[in-house]
Design an enzyme around this catalytic site. Structure first.
Site, short mmCIF file in Angstrom:
data_model
loop_
_atom_site.label_atom_id
_atom_site.label_comp_id
_atom_site.label_asym_id
_atom_site.label_seq_id
_atom_site.Cartn_x
_atom_site.Cartn_y
_atom_site.Cartn_z
N ARG A 281 8.99 30.88 66.35
CA ARG A 281 9.41 32.26 65.98
C ARG A 281 10.85 32.54 66.38
NH1 ARG A 281 4.25 32.84 67.63
NH2 ARG A 281 2.83 33.25 65.91
N LYS A 303 22.81 35.05 57.02
CA LYS A 303 21.84 34.63 55.99
C LYS A 303 21.60 33.14 56.10
CE LYS A 303 22.68 36.05 51.75
NZ LYS A 303 23.25 36.71 50.58
N GLU A 345 36.63 31.00 47.92
CA GLU A 345 35.99 32.13 48.63
C GLU A 345 37.03 32.90 49.45
OE1 GLU A 345 33.02 32.89 47.80
OE2 GLU A 345 32.12 31.00 47.08
N LYS A 379 34.92 39.13 55.55
CA LYS A 379 33.46 39.04 55.46
C LYS A 379 32.81 39.71 56.67
CE LYS A 379 29.37 36.61 54.38
NZ LYS A 379 28.68 35.47 53.84
N GLU A 389 22.29 43.50 53.44
CA GLU A 389 22.56 43.38 52.01
C GLU A 389 21.89 44.47 51.19
OE1 GLU A 389 23.51 39.41 49.50
OE2 GLU A 389 21.49 39.59 50.25
N ARG A 393 27.57 44.80 50.53
CA ARG A 393 27.64 43.34 50.58
C ARG A 393 27.66 42.72 49.18
NH1 ARG A 393 24.73 40.38 55.66
NH2 ARG A 393 24.98 38.24 55.05
N ASN A 397 29.93 39.30 45.73
CA ASN A 397 29.61 38.58 44.49
C ASN A 397 30.73 38.64 43.47
OD1 ASN A 397 27.10 37.67 45.23
ND2 ASN A 397 26.10 39.58 44.62
N HIS A 400 31.09 36.01 40.85
CA HIS A 400 29.94 35.12 40.96
C HIS A 400 28.98 35.19 39.78
CE1 HIS A 400 31.47 34.13 44.84
NE2 HIS A 400 30.44 33.38 45.15
N HIS A 404 28.03 31.62 38.38
CA HIS A 404 26.67 31.07 38.28
C HIS A 404 26.38 30.60 36.86
CE1 HIS A 404 25.50 33.54 42.05
NE2 HIS A 404 25.87 32.32 42.38
N HIS A 416 30.34 24.74 42.86
CA HIS A 416 30.27 26.20 43.00
C HIS A 416 31.68 26.80 43.18
CE1 HIS A 416 28.77 30.13 44.11
NE2 HIS A 416 29.44 30.08 45.26
N1 LIG Z 1 24.36 31.67 53.97
C1 LIG Z 1 25.28 32.21 53.23
O1 LIG Z 1 25.63 33.38 53.39
C2 LIG Z 1 25.97 31.35 52.21
C3 LIG Z 1 27.13 31.80 51.58
C4 LIG Z 1 27.77 30.95 50.68
C5 LIG Z 1 27.24 29.70 50.41
N2 LIG Z 1 26.09 29.29 51.04
C6 LIG Z 1 25.53 27.98 50.79
O2 LIG Z 1 26.45 27.00 51.25
C7 LIG Z 1 26.19 25.78 50.58
C8 LIG Z 1 27.49 25.13 50.20
O3 LIG Z 1 28.20 24.82 51.40
P1 LIG Z 1 29.41 23.78 51.40
O4 LIG Z 1 30.32 24.09 50.30
O5 LIG Z 1 29.92 23.72 52.77
O6 LIG Z 1 28.70 22.42 50.99
P2 LIG Z 1 28.13 21.22 51.87
O7 LIG Z 1 27.49 21.72 53.08
O8 LIG Z 1 27.33 20.38 50.96
O9 LIG Z 1 29.45 20.44 52.29
C9 LIG Z 1 30.19 19.76 51.31
C10 LIG Z 1 30.35 18.28 51.67
O10 LIG Z 1 31.38 18.18 52.65
C11 LIG Z 1 30.91 17.42 53.76
N3 LIG Z 1 31.64 17.91 54.91
C12 LIG Z 1 31.51 19.12 55.52
N4 LIG Z 1 32.42 19.23 56.48
C13 LIG Z 1 33.15 18.11 56.50
C14 LIG Z 1 34.26 17.66 57.25
N5 LIG Z 1 34.84 18.42 58.17
N6 LIG Z 1 34.74 16.42 57.02
C15 LIG Z 1 34.21 15.65 56.04
N7 LIG Z 1 33.17 16.03 55.27
C16 LIG Z 1 32.66 17.25 55.50
C17 LIG Z 1 29.42 17.68 53.76
O11 LIG Z 1 28.74 16.69 54.49
C18 LIG Z 1 29.12 17.65 52.28
O12 LIG Z 1 29.02 16.33 51.84
C19 LIG Z 1 25.31 26.13 49.39
O13 LIG Z 1 24.01 25.67 49.65
C20 LIG Z 1 25.33 27.64 49.34
O14 LIG Z 1 24.12 28.18 48.84
C21 LIG Z 1 25.46 30.10 51.91
#
Ligand SMILES: NC(=O)c1ccc[n+]([C@@H]2O[C@H](COP(=O)([O-])OP(=O)(O)OC[C@H]3O[C@@H](n4cnc5c(N)ncnc54)[C@H](O)[C@@H]3O)[C@@H](O)[C@H]2O)c1
Length: 512
Positions: A281, A303, A345, A379, A389, A393, A397, A400, A404, A416
Site C-alpha cells: 500500500r 502521476k 516538452e 510544470k 488534474e 493541468r 496537453n 498533444h 497523439h 512522442h
Molecule cells: N507521468 C507523467 O506525468 C508523464 C508525463 C509525460 C510522459 N510520461 C511517460 O513517459 C514515457 C516516455 O519517457 P521517455 O521519453 O523518458 O522515454 P524512455 O523512458 O523510454 O527513455 C528513452 C530512452 O532513453 C534511455 N535513457 C534514458 N536516460 C538516459 C541517459 N541518461 N543516457 C542514455 N540513455 C538514456 C532509456 O533507457 C530509453 O531507452 C512515456 O511512457 C510517457 O507515457 C509520463
C-alpha cells in the site's frame, strides 16, 4: 514540545550572529499574558491566531533564527506561510522518553499539564501532528545530545540547505512538500541528501538494462542499496513488469519503511512509481530522472502508471515522490533524438507560461541547470494549482491532440516528442485560425521547433487520416474535443467549439 527548539535556537542564533525569536515568547509579549493565561482566558484559537499572524510576518527571509511552538506549523496553513522562498525550516525531534524527561514539572504548557499518563499524552499529541511534521523533511534527533552538539549540526544542515536553495524547486502537494534538486553532480550528493531529509533507509535502486552500467551500479554502491533491473522499452511499461517488481521487492526484503529509487526515463519512472505506490500500500519513492522528458515532465506531478493492451497509461495512481534528484551530467549519454523529444516538452512549457525561456531553450541541450529549472518550474506551478488534474493541468496537453493523432497514424513510428514538436506548431496555427495568435508568433514558434531539430511538417499523412485518428481519441466526445490554444505566447486557454473545417485548414497548412 520538549525537543529543545528554544535552547538550541538561541545557541544557533548566537553562533550565526543573528537575532533570535521565540514565537511563544513573542505571543506572550504581544498579548501581555502568559501562554497558560491566553489559553484560559481566550482559548486555544486565540493563541493560534497570533501564531498565524507571526508566521505570515516571517514568511519572507529576514536573517533570523526562529523557534516556533510545537503546534505552530500544524495549524492554519502556517507551514505554507513559513516555507516561503528562501526560508529554511528544520525539525528537531527526540524520543518519547526524552520528551517526557524534559517536560517533567513544566508549568507553562497548557497542552501538557501534568498528565496522568505522560507517555500516552506525548504520543497522542504527536499522532495529531504527525502528518504536518512529516512534511518537514530536514530533521535532527536531539535525544541524548548536548544543545551545543545539536546547534552545530543545525548549522551544518542549514548551510547545506542554503547551498541547495540555489538549485532547488519546492513542490507543495496536498499530501507532502518535496524538493526537486536540479544540478550537475547532484547524484553523488544523494547519500548526504537522503540523510538530511530523513530518507536514509533500506533502499532498492531500480533501473533498466541500458542505465544499469551507465549509472545504476554506481548509484546502488553509493547508497549501499539493492540494485533491481527491468527491461528497457515502452512495451515493458506493463502490469507484468510491476508484478515482477513486487517479487523483486519481496526478495530484497523491502518493508513499509524502505525506500525505492527510480533511476531512468519516463517509462521507468512511471512503472517503478506505480509499483512503489501499490507495494504494501505504498513505500517511499525518490525519482532520479535520466531522460530530458522525465526531468521536465514525467517526474513532476506525481502521476505514475502503466499501459494496457487497450491503450497507454490506463492503470495508474497519484504518488508524490519524497524527492526528485536531477543530475544534468546524465544528459551527456542521452541520445540526441531523446534530447530533442525532451526539448519539445520544454518548449511547450515556455509557450504555456515563460515566453522568454524560448530564447534560451537550446541551453538545456548542453545541460544548463538554471534554464532546465525554469522549464520544470512551469510544470511545478501548474501541478501545485491543480494536483489531481481537474482543471488547469489540461493546459499541459498543448499540441498533444495533434501529436497523439500523428503517433497513431504513423503506427507509432513517430516518437512522442517529435509528434509534440509538430503538434505545437499545429496548436499555433489553430490559435491563429481562431484569431487568438498573431502570424509573427506562429512563425516564431515554428522557427524554434525547427531550430532544435524537431519536425514542423507532417508530410505523407492526409488530413483525413489525422482527423479520423483524432476523432476516435478517447478524449473526443460527441463529435468534438477540447483543444488547448494560445491567446498569445504565455497565455493558454481551452476551446470547445473548434469545427472540422478549422482543424482541416490547420492540417493542410502542415503539409510541406
Ligand atoms: N507521468 C507523467 O506525468 C508523464 C508525463 C509525460 C510522459 N510520461 C511517460 O513517459 C514515457 C516516455 O519517457 P521517455 O521519453 O523518458 O522515454 P524512455 O523512458 O523510454 O527513455 C528513452 C530512452 O532513453 C534511455 N535513457 C534514458 N536516460 C538516459 C541517459 N541518461 N543516457 C542514455 N540513455 C538514456 C532509456 O533507457 C530509453 O531507452 C512515456 O511512457 C510517457 O507515457 C509520463
Amino acid at each position: 514540545m520538549g525537543v529543545g527548539k528554544t535552547t538550541v535556537g538561541k545557541l544557533v542564533a548566537r553562533k550565526l550572529g543573528r537575532q533570535f525569536i521565540d514565537t511563544d515568547k513573542l505571543i506572550e509579549q504581544r498579548a501581555g499574558l502568559s501562554i497558560p493565561e491566553i489559553f484560559k482566558q481566550h482559548g486555544e484559537w486565540f493563541f493560534r491566531a497570533y501564531e498565524t499572524s507571526i508566521c505570515e510576518e516571517f514568511s519572507k527571509p529576514q536573517n533570523l533564527v526562529i523557534a516556533t511552538g510545537g503546534g505552530a506549523l500544524v495549524h492554519n496553513n502556517n507551514l505554507e506561510r513559513i516555507t516561503g522562498e528562501g526560508n529554511i525550516v528544520l525539525r528537531l525531534g527526540a524520543s518519547v522518553q526524552a520528551v517526557i524527561d524534559r517536560l517533567a514539572g513544566a508549568e507553562n504548557r497548557p497542552l501538557f499539564n501534568n498528565p496522568a499518563n505522560p507517555r500516552e499524552a506525548v504520543l497522542k499529541l504527536f499522532e495529531k501532528r504527525r502528518i504536518a511534521y512529516q512534511q518537514l523533511r530536514t530533521r535532527i534527533d536531539t535525544t541524548d545530545r548536548t544543545p551545543e552538539d545539536v546547534a552545530d549540526e543545525v548549522i551544518r544542515l542549514f548551510e547545506r540547505e542554503v547551498a541547495r536553495n540555489s538549485y532547488r524547486l519546492l513542490v507543495k502537494s496536498p499530501v507532502s512538500h518535496y524538493s526537486i534538486l536540479v544540478n550537475a553532480g547532484v547524484m553523488n550528493e544523494l547519500p548526504q541528501i537522503l540523510d538530511d531529509y530523513g530518507l536514509k533507509a533500506h533502499t532498492a535502486v531500480v533501473t533498466n538494462e541500458t542505465l544499469r552500467p551507465l549509472y545504476g551500479e554506481q548509484l546502488a554502491n553509493l547508497l549501499d542499496a539493492v540494485l533491481i533491473t527491468i527491461p528497457d522499452g515502452e512495451i515493458y511499461k506493463s502490469l507484468a513488469t510491476v508484478e515482477q517488481l513486487y517479487h523483486d521487492f519481496i526478495n530484497a526484503r523491502l518493508d513499509r519503511s524502505s525506500l525505492v529509487v527510480a533511476l531512468g526515463g519516463g517509462v521507468l519512472g512511471d512503472t517503478v512509481g506505480y509499483a512503489a505506490a501499490t507495494y504494501l500500500r505504498g513505500v517511499r519513492l525518490v525519482q532520479v530522472p535520466t531522460s530530458l522528458l522525465a526531468m521536465v515532465d514525467s517526474s513532476v506531478g506525481g502521476k505514475v502508471g502503466v499501459d494496457l493492451p487497450e491503450g497507454k497509461n490506463l492503470v495508474g495512481a497519484f504518488k508524490q515522490p519524497e524527492l526528485v534528484a536531477i543530475d544534468t551530467h546524465v544528459l551527456e549519454s542521452l541520445p540526441d533524438v531523446e534530447i530533442r523529444c525532451g526539448l519539445a516538452e520544454a518548449i511547450k512549457h515556455a509557450l504555456l507560461a515563460d515566453p522568454t525561456l524560448l530564447e534560451c531553450i537550446e541551453a538545456i541541450r548542453t545541460g544548463d541547470a538554471a534554464v532546465l529549472r525554469r522549464a520544470i518550474k512551469v510544470k511545478v506551478d501548474v501541478v501545485e494549482r491543480d494536483p489531481y488534474e481537474s482543471g488547469e493541468r489540461a493546459h499541459l496537453n498543448l499540441g498533444h491532440t495533434f501529436a497523439h493523432a500523428i503517433e497513431k497514424v504513423s503506427d507509432y513510428q513517430w516518437r512522442h516528442g517529435e509528434a509534440v514538436g509538430v503538434g505545437l506548431v499545429a496548436a499555433a496555427y489553430l490559435s491563429a485560425e481562431l484569431g487568438r495568435l498573431g502570424g509573427q508568433d506562429v512563425e516564431k514558434i515554428a522557427a524554434i521547433v525547427d531550430g532544435v531539430g524537431l519536425p514542423t511538417r507532417i508530410n505523407g499523412f492526409s488530413p483525413d487520416s489525422l482527423w479520423n485518428a483524432m476523432s476516435t481519441d478517447k478524449k473526443w466526445k460527441e463529435g468534438r474535443t477540447n483543444f488547448v490554444v494560445l491567446d498569445g505566447i504565455g497565455s493558454p486557454t481551452i476551446v470547445e467549439d473548434v469545427t472540422r473545417d478549422q482543424v482541416f485548414r490547420v492540417l493542410e497548412q502542415l503539409q510541406a
